[in-house]
Motif scaffolding. Structure first.
Motif, short mmCIF file in Angstrom:
data_model
loop_
_atom_site.label_atom_id
_atom_site.label_comp_id
_atom_site.label_asym_id
_atom_site.label_seq_id
_atom_site.Cartn_x
_atom_site.Cartn_y
_atom_site.Cartn_z
N ILE A 281 0.96 -1.30 -0.18
CA ILE A 281 -0.03 -0.05 0.00
C ILE A 281 0.70 1.24 -0.05
CG2 ILE A 281 -1.93 1.25 1.59
CD1 ILE A 281 -2.65 -1.40 2.14
N GLY A 282 0.49 2.30 -0.97
CA GLY A 282 1.34 3.40 -1.05
C GLY A 282 1.15 4.49 -0.20
N GLY A 283 0.04 4.47 0.38
CA GLY A 283 -0.35 5.83 1.21
C GLY A 283 -1.68 5.67 1.93
N VAL A 284 -1.88 6.78 2.92
CA VAL A 284 -3.09 6.84 3.42
C VAL A 284 -3.78 8.17 3.49
CG1 VAL A 284 -2.06 4.94 5.29
CG2 VAL A 284 -1.69 7.46 5.82
N GLU A 285 -5.00 8.19 3.76
CA GLU A 285 -5.78 9.36 4.20
C GLU A 285 -6.33 9.27 5.51
OE1 GLU A 285 -10.27 10.05 2.98
OE2 GLU A 285 -9.05 9.72 1.27
N ILE A 286 -5.80 9.95 6.33
CA ILE A 286 -6.06 9.99 7.62
C ILE A 286 -7.59 10.65 7.89
CG2 ILE A 286 -5.60 10.75 10.17
CD1 ILE A 286 -2.66 11.05 9.36
N GLN A 287 -8.41 9.89 8.50
CA GLN A 287 -9.86 10.31 8.75
C GLN A 287 -10.04 10.13 10.02
OE1 GLN A 287 -14.18 10.33 6.68
NE2 GLN A 287 -12.42 10.54 5.32
N ALA A 288 -10.57 11.16 11.01
CA ALA A 288 -10.93 10.92 12.29
C ALA A 288 -12.58 10.81 12.31
CB ALA A 288 -10.38 12.21 13.28
N VAL A 289 -12.97 9.55 12.76
CA VAL A 289 -14.45 9.41 12.96
C VAL A 289 -14.88 9.14 14.42
CG1 VAL A 289 -14.64 8.88 10.51
CG2 VAL A 289 -14.06 7.09 12.02
N TYR A 290 -16.14 8.70 14.35
CA TYR A 290 -16.75 8.49 15.58
C TYR A 290 -16.19 7.32 16.28
CZ TYR A 290 -18.30 4.39 12.81
OH TYR A 290 -18.35 3.37 12.10
N PRO A 291 -16.35 7.61 17.77
CA PRO A 291 -15.74 6.52 18.77
C PRO A 291 -16.25 5.32 18.69
CG PRO A 291 -17.04 8.16 20.06
CD PRO A 291 -17.04 8.70 18.26
N MET A 292 -15.53 4.15 18.95
CA MET A 292 -16.00 2.82 18.87
C MET A 292 -16.03 2.32 20.24
SD MET A 292 -16.91 1.26 16.05
CE MET A 292 -16.10 -0.51 15.79
N ALA A 293 -15.23 2.96 21.36
CA ALA A 293 -15.14 2.73 22.63
C ALA A 293 -15.20 3.81 23.55
CB ALA A 293 -14.07 1.86 22.88
N LEU A 294 -15.79 3.50 25.03
CA LEU A 294 -15.53 4.59 25.88
C LEU A 294 -14.19 4.55 26.50
CD1 LEU A 294 -18.92 3.43 27.55
CD2 LEU A 294 -18.48 5.81 26.59
#
Length: 899
Positions: A64-77
């Protein structure tokens, strides 16, 4: 933050070659910039540096050549005992994690992009009501006969009254075209006053309001209103409060690109200074016509709505696309955007961007992917990306490498040259297998048992992406998007070009072109004026009735220069908009009549289904097959001395057909996109493609030195049936005899097993069997499934095929790695690895992550939702079930006599 000295992006541009020799020299090891990327979801974000570094290493291992960082909703407390801590969006800790991921990603040779926000669309707590999505609120108030007063509507925060009208009738039934402006509503203490009349009346308020839409799937601390994309103040606010802190975290190594998902600003149809901007841009005051625009009543409504919607497009371009692109360049990066949706951005709106992106695998109907690639072709961008595999084979953890290829090939034939996988969920180390998932997406990370073949999957995607960037685009047919007609049918609360265009660009239209042996680009009137039509021998005009005279003049020049036009149904007869409509309509009718009278150069058909025959008469197919034309798709790139044709069997049935090319060159070669190996070919090659298999045909002026002589083989014969007598070893256990090949799910012990198992068997061959033969291991042909139609965006695209090998394998012969299997044909040439006598064959097989998921209870998010609200619902959980796994057979050793 430290800014780049140059005004243009500092990252190196992909190298584009114009000669086939240069292209061929990189086939074995294509440039790293063509590698697939992944959207990297940070849930919470609750990320930890050690795990970030670990996942980056796994990405690198997978090619894999790269990433796109995306902050989203929480999955845990937050849970100190587990080390889980949600880092509020843009907090010091969150930004430090972004800095760390960028540094580690760069060290690993990965491209690092970042979404300029949390969730989507852009917005958050910094967006006050005055910068939120603008929407006109229309309130009709009844004034009974004889009444002199009425209750005026309440004007809330972020609202203002733009105009008030009065007329006969009631709130439910009145003629909007006969309403008259009310100079002043005389409202005091919430009551409006009027002189008494004997008949009932209605007072209609036009209140500039807000849609109230909230950011979807936001991270902790990212909650809030979605911003107004037509407001420069709102955009500047977002860049200052979100963009600057994010890019500061990157320090002197800015992201390759900042990213925006599709425009999903639902309800958007107004902005604070709309009336002033409209007056400046359209040349007349819209205020007196608000009742017509927002009711749709009257003969002038379409023309007025055209101007109203067009103004929104221009405001999006001037106040959002242009400023964000300029801001990105000042910060040493680029703006990559999915520029369609609401508000109504156009194809030509893409021209304001550095990097264009689409989504959707609907290759035989209107798609956002082809919208983006067409813009890239027209405006000279060799790299066009696509959000790929969204909702692939729902529920999550059921997508296989074959599913990935089936959708990726549909992206490639639409002109995509950069895959952005959707996606890679960050997963904390103590999470149960198969790890986290986004609510609406497949999972392509190291938690998938088949990830062992990800380097090969990535290699295929990289090689095809690289090839399709070279030279110039070469689609022969352009379809004129009837933007002016679409603007005229837009309506309040749902102003969009891309949402309405499928009513004009029908599946039948696209299929008629493709089944005629052509590929296609879209073009819009703006691009006709700016770029022209010279590269396209044929232009298709589907039911275009509204068109500016200056565009018709361009079409006249195009035909004069040898271009051919095919009209479908209605032809131009109306001015696009409202001002001077009578005069301009007369010009349009005269120009259209002159154009349509151009004899053989302009052809008219009545319906979309008649297009194919007319197109073939005007321009024979670019690639014609002797059979299965509707099951095979292609895209061509034109070089100075060659043409590159990527050809994919997009169906679940094998294809055997001869291919002829309208513009053949002197030599031909077939390229295996899995390996980059070239073999000489006749100019009209016989294509034998397994389900979902692809090939690249290279037509060149001179023979390709790298192309090996074509191997001619006789009929295949079975040398040995290997369907029984295997020893199978699962992790942690001793080998178990498997006399008859069967799915792992047939046994209670392995029904819910997700992972890898190794099949071993001794295979004896004689010297006579090896002599003069190509010998292959064949793992069966699989079974086509009935077409469920799940090929569209957001509907669970998958390969409609059940392989006999589930779902990927690495084959070793006599201790040497012979190759991998992850898509049809599940056949591997093992000739170089065999010897006369006994041979040890091992097949390491990996299945899907869903089987483990099916064997346990899903997590309970009740407490999470009580704390943060319901920000997601895992999709299709009722469909979670173990899938067939392992070698299902038959397995044979096949020999082909070399002639």
């Amino acid at each position: 933050m430290a800014q780049a000295a140059a005004q243009e992006p500092v990252a190196q541009e992909p190298v584009i070659f114009q000669r086939i020799g240069e292209v061929a020299s990189h086939l074995a090891h294509p440039p790293a910039d063509a590698r697939p990327m992944m959207r990297w979801w940070w849930f919470g974000p609750a990320v930890e540096k050690k795990q970030l570094a670990f996942e980056i290493d796994r990405m690198k291992e997978g090619g894999i050549g790269g990433v796109e960082i995306q902050a989203v909703y929480p999955m845990a407390l937050d849970d100190p005992s587990r080390g889980v801590k949600n880092l509020p969006f843009l907090s010091t800790e969150h930004l430090d994690a972004v800095r760390f991921a960028n540094e580690k990603g760069r060290e690993a040779g990965l491209r690092v992009d970042v979404t300029l926000g949390s969730g989507w669309p852009f917005g958050g707590p910094h967006i006050g009501i005055a910068d939120a999505i603008g929407k006109m609120r229309v309130v009709a108030v009844d004034v009974p006969a004889g009444a002199t007063g009425y209750a005026a509507p309440v004007v809330s925060e972020g609202e203002k009254i733009e105009a008030v009208f009065v007329g006969g009738g009631t709130a439910k039934e009145h003629d909007a075209t006969r309403l008259q402006p009310l100079k002043s509503d005389h409202a005091q203490n919430g009551r409006g006053s009027l002189a008494a009349l004997a008949a009932p009346r209605v007072v209609v308020y036009y209140i500039a309001s807000r849609s109230g839409m909230q950011v979807k799937r936001p991270a902790v601390g990212g909650e809030g209103f979605v911003l107004d994309h037509m407001s420069r103040r709102a955009i500047d606010n977002h860049l200052k409060n979100v963009g600057e802190p994010l890019l500061k975290a990157f320090g002197d190594k800015p992201p390759y690109a900042i990213f925006s998902d599709s425009l999903e600003a639902y309800g958007s149809d107004w902005t604070d200074n709309f009336l002033e901007e409209f007056q400046r841009r359209r040349g007349y005051d819209l205020r007196p016509y608000l009742p017509v625009v927002f009711s749709g009543q009257g003969a002038n409504a379409p023309a007025l709505r055209h101007d109203w919607a067009l103004t929104q497009t221009e405001l999006v371009e001037d106040n959002y696309l242009k400023p964000v692109t300029a801001w990105a360049r000042r910060h040493g990066t680029r703006f990559r955007s999915q520029t369609y949706g609401e508000p109504p951005a156009s194809l030509s709106s893409f021209r304001h961007l550095d990097l264009m992106e689409g989504e959707g695998a609907q290759y035989r109907q209107f798609s956002f992917t082809r919208l983006a690639s067409s813009a890239a072709h027209l405006y000279g961008r060799p790299v066009v990306s696509a959000e790929t595999w969204t909702w692939l084979r729902s529920p999550a953890h059921t997508a296989s490498p074959l599913d990935m290829k089936a959708e990726a090939d549909r992206m490639f034939v639409q002109g995509v040259t950069q895959i952005i996988g959707h996606g890679w969920p960050y997963t904390p180390p103590d999470a149960p297998e198969p790890g986290y998932q986004l609510y609406a997406a497949a999972v392509f990370n190291h938690h998938q048992p088949w990830y062992m073949v990800m380097p090969e999957v990535s290699g295929y995607l990289t090689r095809v992406s690289y090839l399709l960037r070279q030279g110039e685009p070469a689609n022969q047919v352009a379809v004129l998007l009837p933007n002016d007609d679409v603007y005229a049918v837009n309506r309040p609360g749902k102003t969009s070009l891309s949402a309405e265009l499928p009513h004009f660009i029908t599946p039948e239209l696209v299929q008629q072109i493709m089944d005629s042996g052509h590929n296609l680009d879209y073009i819009d009137p703006e691009a006709v004026l700016r770029v022209g039509l010279a590269r396209y021998p044929v232009l298709v005009m589907p039911n275009v009735t509204r068109l500016a005279p200056e565009v018709l003049a361009k079409l006249e020049a195009y035909v004069e220069g040898g271009g051919r036009i095919i009209t479908i149904g209605a032809t131009p007869s109306l001015a696009p908009g409202f001002k001077d409509a009578q005069r301009i309509t007369a010009e349009v009718k005269r120009a259209a009549a002159a154009l349509l009278a151009r004899g053989r150069n302009v052809t008219g058909v009545g319906t979309d289904t008649e297009l194919g025959r007319a197109l073939q008469a005007v321009l024979p197919g670019d690639v014609r097959l002797s059979a299965a034309q509707n099951r095979v798709s292609f895209v061509r790139r034109k070089l100075a001395d060659a043409d590159i044709y990527f050809i994919a069997n997009t169906s679940n049935e094998p294809v055997s057909a001869s291919a002829t090319f309208r513009q053949p060159r002197r030599h031909a070669a077939l390229l295996d996109p899995d390996t980059g190996k070239l073999a000489q070919s006749p100019l009209a090659p016989e294509l034998r493609l397994a389900p979902y298999e692809s090939v690249v045909v290279v037509m060149s002026d001179a023979p390709l030195q790298a192309a090996a002589p074509a191997a001619n083989t006789g009929e295949a014969s079975v040398l040995a049936d290997l369907s029984s007598g295997w020893q199978v070893r699962f992790p942690g256990g001793a080998p178990v005899a498997m006399d008859r090949l069967a799915s792992w799910t047939d046994s209670a012990a392995t029904r819910y097993f997700s992972g890898q198992a190794t099949y071993g068997k001794q295979v004896t061959v004689t010297a006579d069997q090896l002599r003069g033969r190509r010998v292959s291991l064949d793992f069966g042909t699989g079974t086509p499934l009935p077409d469920s139609g799940v090929h569209a965006h957001h509907s669970g695209m998958r390969a409609m095929y059940e392989p006999a090998l589930r779902d990927a394998a690495i084959v070793t012969v006599n201790g040497r790695r012979a190759g991998t299997l992850w898509h049809p044909p599940y056949r591997l040439d093992v000739t170089p690895f065999l010897k006369p006598g006994a041979n040890q064959v091992e097949v390491r097989v990996a299945n899907l992550g869903v089987n483990t998921l099916a064997g346990r209870e899903l997590p309970d998010f009740k407490l999470l939702r009580l704390r943060y609200g319901n920000r997601f619902e895992l999709q299709d959980t009722a469909k979670i079930a173990p899938q067939p796994a392992g070698l299902l057979g038959p397995v044979t050793l096949v020999g082909e006599v070399l002639e």
